[in-house]
Design a protein around this motif. Structure first.
Motif, mmCIF file in Angstrom:
data_model
loop_
_atom_site.group_PDB
_atom_site.id
_atom_site.type_symbol
_atom_site.label_atom_id
_atom_site.label_comp_id
_atom_site.label_asym_id
_atom_site.label_seq_id
_atom_site.Cartn_x
_atom_site.Cartn_y
_atom_site.Cartn_z
ATOM 1 N N PRO A 1 12.811 10.408 -13.062
ATOM 2 C CA PRO A 1 12.673 10.661 -11.623
ATOM 3 C C PRO A 1 11.228 10.897 -11.200
ATOM 4 N N GLN A 2 10.417 11.489 -12.064
ATOM 5 C CA GLN A 2 9.020 11.717 -11.699
ATOM 6 C C GLN A 2 8.250 10.402 -11.623
ATOM 7 N N GLU A 3 8.545 9.496 -12.528
ATOM 8 C CA GLU A 3 7.910 8.188 -12.466
ATOM 9 C C GLU A 3 8.381 7.423 -11.222
ATOM 10 N N SER A 4 9.651 7.588 -10.872
ATOM 11 C CA SER A 4 10.178 6.955 -9.666
ATOM 12 C C SER A 4 9.477 7.502 -8.425
ATOM 13 N N GLN A 5 9.267 8.814 -8.415
ATOM 14 C CA GLN A 5 8.561 9.430 -7.295
ATOM 15 C C GLN A 5 7.121 8.913 -7.195
ATOM 16 N N ARG A 6 6.490 8.719 -8.325
ATOM 17 C CA ARG A 6 5.110 8.208 -8.329
ATOM 18 C C ARG A 6 5.062 6.792 -7.744
ATOM 19 N N GLU A 7 6.067 5.970 -8.061
ATOM 20 C CA GLU A 7 6.099 4.617 -7.508
ATOM 21 C C GLU A 7 6.253 4.649 -5.996
ATOM 22 N N VAL A 8 7.045 5.590 -5.498
ATOM 23 C CA VAL A 8 7.207 5.725 -4.051
ATOM 24 C C VAL A 8 5.876 6.078 -3.393
ATOM 25 N N LEU A 9 5.113 6.980 -4.026
ATOM 26 C CA LEU A 9 3.812 7.376 -3.483
ATOM 27 C C LEU A 9 2.826 6.207 -3.527
ATOM 28 N N ARG A 10 2.857 5.454 -4.612
ATOM 29 C CA ARG A 10 1.950 4.306 -4.736
ATOM 30 C C ARG A 10 2.200 3.303 -3.602
ATOM 31 N N GLU A 11 3.454 2.986 -3.370
ATOM 32 C CA GLU A 11 3.766 1.989 -2.350
ATOM 33 C C GLU A 11 3.476 2.510 -0.946
ATOM 34 N N ALA A 12 3.643 3.814 -0.741
ATOM 35 C CA ALA A 12 3.278 4.373 0.560
ATOM 36 C C ALA A 12 1.778 4.236 0.797
ATOM 37 N N HIS A 13 0.984 4.470 -0.221
ATOM 38 C CA HIS A 13 -0.471 4.330 -0.057
ATOM 39 C C HIS A 13 -0.858 2.863 0.136
ATOM 40 N N MET A 14 -0.176 1.954 -0.539
ATOM 41 C CA MET A 14 -0.457 0.524 -0.328
ATOM 42 C C MET A 14 -0.200 0.133 1.124
ATOM 43 N N ARG A 15 0.884 0.628 1.679
ATOM 44 C CA ARG A 15 1.173 0.297 3.084
ATOM 45 C C ARG A 15 0.106 0.870 4.007
ATOM 46 N N GLN A 16 -0.366 2.080 3.684
ATOM 47 C CA GLN A 16 -1.415 2.682 4.503
ATOM 48 C C GLN A 16 -2.701 1.857 4.436
ATOM 49 N N CYS A 17 -3.051 1.395 3.252
ATOM 50 C CA CYS A 17 -4.254 0.558 3.112
ATOM 51 C C CYS A 17 -4.102 -0.753 3.865
ATOM 52 N N LEU A 18 -2.904 -1.306 3.841
ATOM 53 C CA LEU A 18 -2.661 -2.552 4.559
ATOM 54 C C LEU A 18 -2.801 -2.346 6.061
ATOM 55 N N ARG A 19 -2.315 -1.228 6.559
ATOM 56 C CA ARG A 19 -2.452 -0.949 8.000
ATOM 57 C C ARG A 19 -3.920 -0.768 8.389
ATOM 58 N N GLU A 20 -4.695 -0.095 7.507
ATOM 59 C CA GLU A 20 -6.110 0.096 7.809
ATOM 60 C C GLU A 20 -6.846 -1.238 7.838
ATOM 61 N N ALA A 21 -6.483 -2.142 6.940
ATOM 62 C CA ALA A 21 -7.126 -3.459 6.933
ATOM 63 C C ALA A 21 -6.785 -4.230 8.199
ATOM 64 N N GLN A 22 -5.573 -4.097 8.685
ATOM 65 C CA GLN A 22 -5.184 -4.790 9.905
ATOM 66 C C GLN A 22 -5.933 -4.248 11.121
ATOM 67 N N LYS A 23 -6.249 -2.939 11.094
ATOM 68 C CA LYS A 23 -6.988 -2.339 12.210
ATOM 69 C C LYS A 23 -8.426 -2.830 12.282
ATOM 70 N N THR A 24 -8.974 -3.295 11.165
ATOM 71 C CA THR A 24 -10.355 -3.783 11.173
ATOM 72 C C THR A 24 -10.506 -5.104 11.895
ATOM 73 N N GLY A 25 -9.422 -5.758 12.213
ATOM 74 C CA GLY A 25 -9.484 -7.026 12.921
ATOM 75 C C GLY A 25 -9.466 -8.239 12.022
ATOM 76 N N ALA A 26 -9.276 -8.037 10.710
ATOM 77 C CA ALA A 26 -9.199 -9.179 9.795
ATOM 78 C C ALA A 26 -7.995 -10.039 10.161
ATOM 79 N N GLU A 27 -8.212 -11.349 10.158
ATOM 80 C CA GLU A 27 -7.158 -12.274 10.578
ATOM 81 C C GLU A 27 -6.388 -12.868 9.403
ATOM 82 N N ARG A 28 -7.027 -12.975 8.260
ATOM 83 C CA ARG A 28 -6.366 -13.578 7.098
ATOM 84 C C ARG A 28 -6.470 -12.584 5.922
ATOM 85 N N ILE A 29 -5.568 -11.650 5.921
ATOM 86 C CA ILE A 29 -5.561 -10.604 4.896
ATOM 87 C C ILE A 29 -4.724 -11.088 3.718
#
Length: 775
Positions: free
Chosen positions: A210-238
């Motif tokens: 379960p702890q490893e499962s929780q870590r995967e959830v945190l990793r994917e949440a941070h990936m989504r946050q990074c993706l949103r930040e990249a979209q805010k920069t105005g990049a068109e082909r991410i």
């Protein structure tokens, strides 16, 4: 807001890398996000630097606790590596979007502390509680709390589902055929995304841990946050490059920013440093981290390098196999190569594959080259399928001073770190070889076993040393951990030894440390170790510990001149230990049981050799007096008495007449057979020369055996047989010949009246078996 282009890959997959480069050339992305540690982004431009040769790895570690570390390996055929190279070459912004190592290592540290502090029941309860937290987290992230697959179905590799549906034995072979041995551009990633999204939906989100499962959830949440930040920069082909398993999590639009922020809020942090380190193909086969557990990195490299000439894939591989076989003087002609090529292509055609893969090439090699013998394929697997490649990193990559000192020493002494195992033969009379020996011994003290001493014949400990060298990437992490002791190898090893001395109470361990310090040429550490040894020896009354200290210290005197070490530095300590041991030894040998006697025997023999190496007149005299007390004492066990008598005979301290008298007494008719056998075992001391060359000893033992009564003979026979079994085959053969000749053996008295010859012949089979005599 521009939709990102998601490229689901398998770490270290050449087919994914080839398709990814083609897709990038077509897409021309203006922002690239890669699954990786954000703290290492500043090191990415070094991928094009001179001296950077994959396989390499990004090492992220906590400087306050170097055991907290994570490797992210890259090979030439890794999709992430090719994505980074493409971005740097085309001056496109590239970022790592995985969960920061500052958080990941902090979570790892917290888990380690919890495991160390919690007993097993509490640990199980913590896991159960974590299960409830994971259910809530999964629901908030938009993942199903109850996976559709049963526990039995979810065991093993998820790709096995797709592989079995396609008629393959396992997911590895299916993925190799469908992805890695092909290159279809961006269309490949659309198919991978569809398959992996459906598979994850069926497989479920939970893991056994379960702890490893929780870590995967945190990793994917941070990936989504990074993706949103990249979209805010105005990049068109991410372009997003990540493990194919994460695609569904990055595509889930129902997960809100607020939910991801809540997951990532308040995570613990530790200080993190990162650097590039060399890696090996053998380490890529490990199923941890980004090692991904690939089983054939050498084959993947061949696939990558033959991508522009696919017609050479089969011929090129089999040519390498042929070259390996010829190097080992195995039969491999041009006809073999032609037939193996035809067979591999025919197998691929029968299986409706566009080109021969590793499976077909292995079957062709087994059938044509090896004639069906699988044993000949082991070296092919080691040399080609896995490979022995070791990468390198540029000289300006950030490293700790201790690593720089080692690299300078390796360059000066011409000792190149290699992934393959090789033998290094050193002549310590040569200054360069002596310096190499010092370096390897210092590394061993720092727990960096780059070299292992080979115990070949009498090579160890003389002017001749044989080392087995094999460099492992994790040695760099051990150097980082050892850097707390100093900035050079000499400083670090000296400080570590001085600190270690205060925590050692065993005299034998301290004595061995003295030898190691001198072998490593650490002059500053010698006084601290010898002083600690002298202080501990003055307080101990344990004779076993005293005996165990003598052999390693005696080695200093035997080899000091060759190694150019000052043997006199420990002379006073050794001389004092010999005298102390000689005084205490007779008393320690009194009234001991069989097990204690055996233990004392081994240490007594080793210590006797050490005293002989020292060659000190006063010390030798004290030692021999102790042996005479043991040999003459009626309270000493017979085994130790026999050993002492034999040592006195070998040193010519006792004459043959004295030994014969002692033997006559111990092996007399009135002596208890078991005790007589123990004395004989100690006296013979696993060496039959005294029986072969001294007729009086032979006669005494012969008369003792012949004179035993039947019940005594039955009792003593297993003990005597055990003693004779320690002799070599040649010694037993010589004894059998002596017994068959009968010369020099005292004549037996005539048999009394009523002698039963048949009954007397009953022990003869056992005697023949004991002495190795054929009937």
């Amino acid at each position: 807001m521009a939709a990102p282009h998601l490229f689901g890959i398998r770490h270290h997959g050449p087919g994914c890398a080839r398709s990814l480069v083609r897709a990038f050339d077509a897409l021309r992305p203006d922002c690239i996000l890669i699954e990786g540690p954000p703290e290492s982004e500043g090191l990415l431009p070094a991928v094009l630097a001179e001296g950077m040769q994959p396989p390499v790895a990004l090492l992220s570690y906590c400087p306050d606790d170097p055991q907290l570390a994570v490797y992210h390996p890259f090979a030439e055929f890794s999709p992430e590596w090719q994505a980074i190279r493409w971005a740097v070459l085309h001056a496109v912004p590239v970022r790592f979007m995985d969960l920061p190592m500052a958080n990941g290592l902090a979570l790892q540290k917290a888990r380690r502390q919890a495991d160390e502090a919690s007993p097993e029941p509490a640990h199980a309860e913590a896991h159960a509680a974590q299960d409830h937290r994971q259910d809530a987290t999964s629901e908030e992230a938009g993942a199903p709390a109850n996976p559709a697959a049963s526990d039995d179905d979810r065991a093993g590799d998820p790709l096995n589902w797709l592989a079995h549906a396609a008629g393959y034995a396992d997911g590895e072979s299916w993925w190799n055929h469908m992805v890695e041995e092909r290159g279809d551009g961006e269309q490949l990633f659309a198919a991978v995304a569809e398959a992996m999204t459906a598979l994850r939906a069926e497989w479920g989100e939970q893991r056994d841990d379960p702890q490893e499962s929780q870590r995967e959830v945190l990793r994917e949440a941070h990936m989504r946050q990074c993706l949103r930040e990249a979209q805010k920069t105005g990049a068109e082909r991410i372009a997003v490059v990540c493990g194919a398993w994460h695609l569904r999590a990055l595509q889930t639009s129902s997960v809100t920013v607020k939910a991801d922020q809540a997951l990532l809020k308040g995570l613990p942090r530790v200080k993190v440093q990162s650097t590039w380190v060399p890696w090996t193909y053998r380490h890529l086969t490990r199923s941890s981290g980004y090692g991904a557990g690939i089983v054939s990195p050498g084959w993947y490299e061949h696939l990558w390098r033959s991508q522009h000439l696919p017609q050479l894939r089969t011929v090129g591989w089999l040519a390498r196999v042929a070259r390996l076989m010829r190097e080992r003087d195995l039969d491999c002609s041009s006809a073999h190569l032609i037939e193996a090529t035809r067979l591999a292509d025919a197998l691929a055609a029968m299986r409706e594959r566009p080109a021969a893969g590793l499976e077909e090439l292995q079957e062709a090699t087994r059938s044509v080259f090896a004639m069906g013998d699988d044993s000949l394929l082991h070296f092919i697997a080691d040399e080609l399928v896995v490979g022995d490649r070791l990468g390198s990193v540029p000289a300006d990559v950030p490293t700790v001073p201790l690593q720089r000192d080692l690299e300078q020493a390796q360059k000066t002494l011409r000792l190149k770190p290699e992934a393959v195992q090789r033998t290094l033969d050193l002549d310590l009379r040569n200054s360069n070889d002596l310096a190499r020996s010092h370096l390897l011994h210092r590394l061993r003290l720092l727990d960096v076993p780059w070299g292992e001493l080979a115990k070949v014949g009498r090579s160890q400990g003389t002017f001749h040393e044989v080392w087995i060298l094999q460099w492992q990437p994790e040695f760099l992490l051990q150097l980082i951990e050892a850097s707390q002791w100093g900035q050079t190898l000499v400083q670090a090893a000296t400080a570590l030894v001085i600190d270690k001395v205060g925590r050692i109470s065993d005299l034998a361990e301290l004595a061995a440390l003295v030898d190691q310090v001198l072998l490593a040429d650490l002059d500053a550490a010698v006084p601290a170790v010898t002083q600690a040894l002298q202080s501990r020896a003055a307080l101990t009354g344990d004779v076993l510990q005293l005996l165990a200290t003598l052999p390693p210290l005696a080695n200093v005197f035997r080899y000091g001149n060759v190694r150019q070490t000052d043997a006199a530095m420990v002379a006073q300590v050794l001389d004092g230990l010999i005298v102390r041991t000689a005084i205490a030894m007779p008393l320690a040998c009194r009234n001991v049981d069989d097990a204690a006697a055996q233990s004392l025997r081994e240490k007594l023999l080793a210590a006797h050799t050490a005293v002989a190496l020292r060659q000190g007149q006063e010390e030798t005299q004290a030692w021999r007096q102790a042996l005479q007390q043991i040999a003459s004492s009626t309270h000493t066990g017979q085994l130790l008495q026999g050993v002492a008598v034999r040592l006195l005979l070998d040193d010519a301290v006792w004459s043959v007449e004295q030994v014969a008298q002692a033997m006559s007494f111990e092996l007399s008719m009135g002596a208890e057979p078991s005790k007589a056998a123990a004395w004989l075992e100690g006296f013979l001391n696993r060496n039959a020369l005294v029986l072969l060359h001294d007729m009086r000893v032979w006669r005494l033992i012969d008369e003792w055996l012949v004179g035993l009564r039947e019940e005594h003979f039955v009792r003593v026979l297993p003990l005597v047989r055990r003693t004779f079994s320690t002799f070599s085959a040649s010694e037993r053969s010589a004894l059998a010949q002596r017994a068959g000749q009968g010369r020099g053996v005292a004549a037996l008295p005539k048999p009394p009246a009523g002698w039963n010859e048949e009954r007397a012949a009953l022990p003869l089979p056992l005697l023949r078996q004991l002495l190795g005599v054929q009937q």
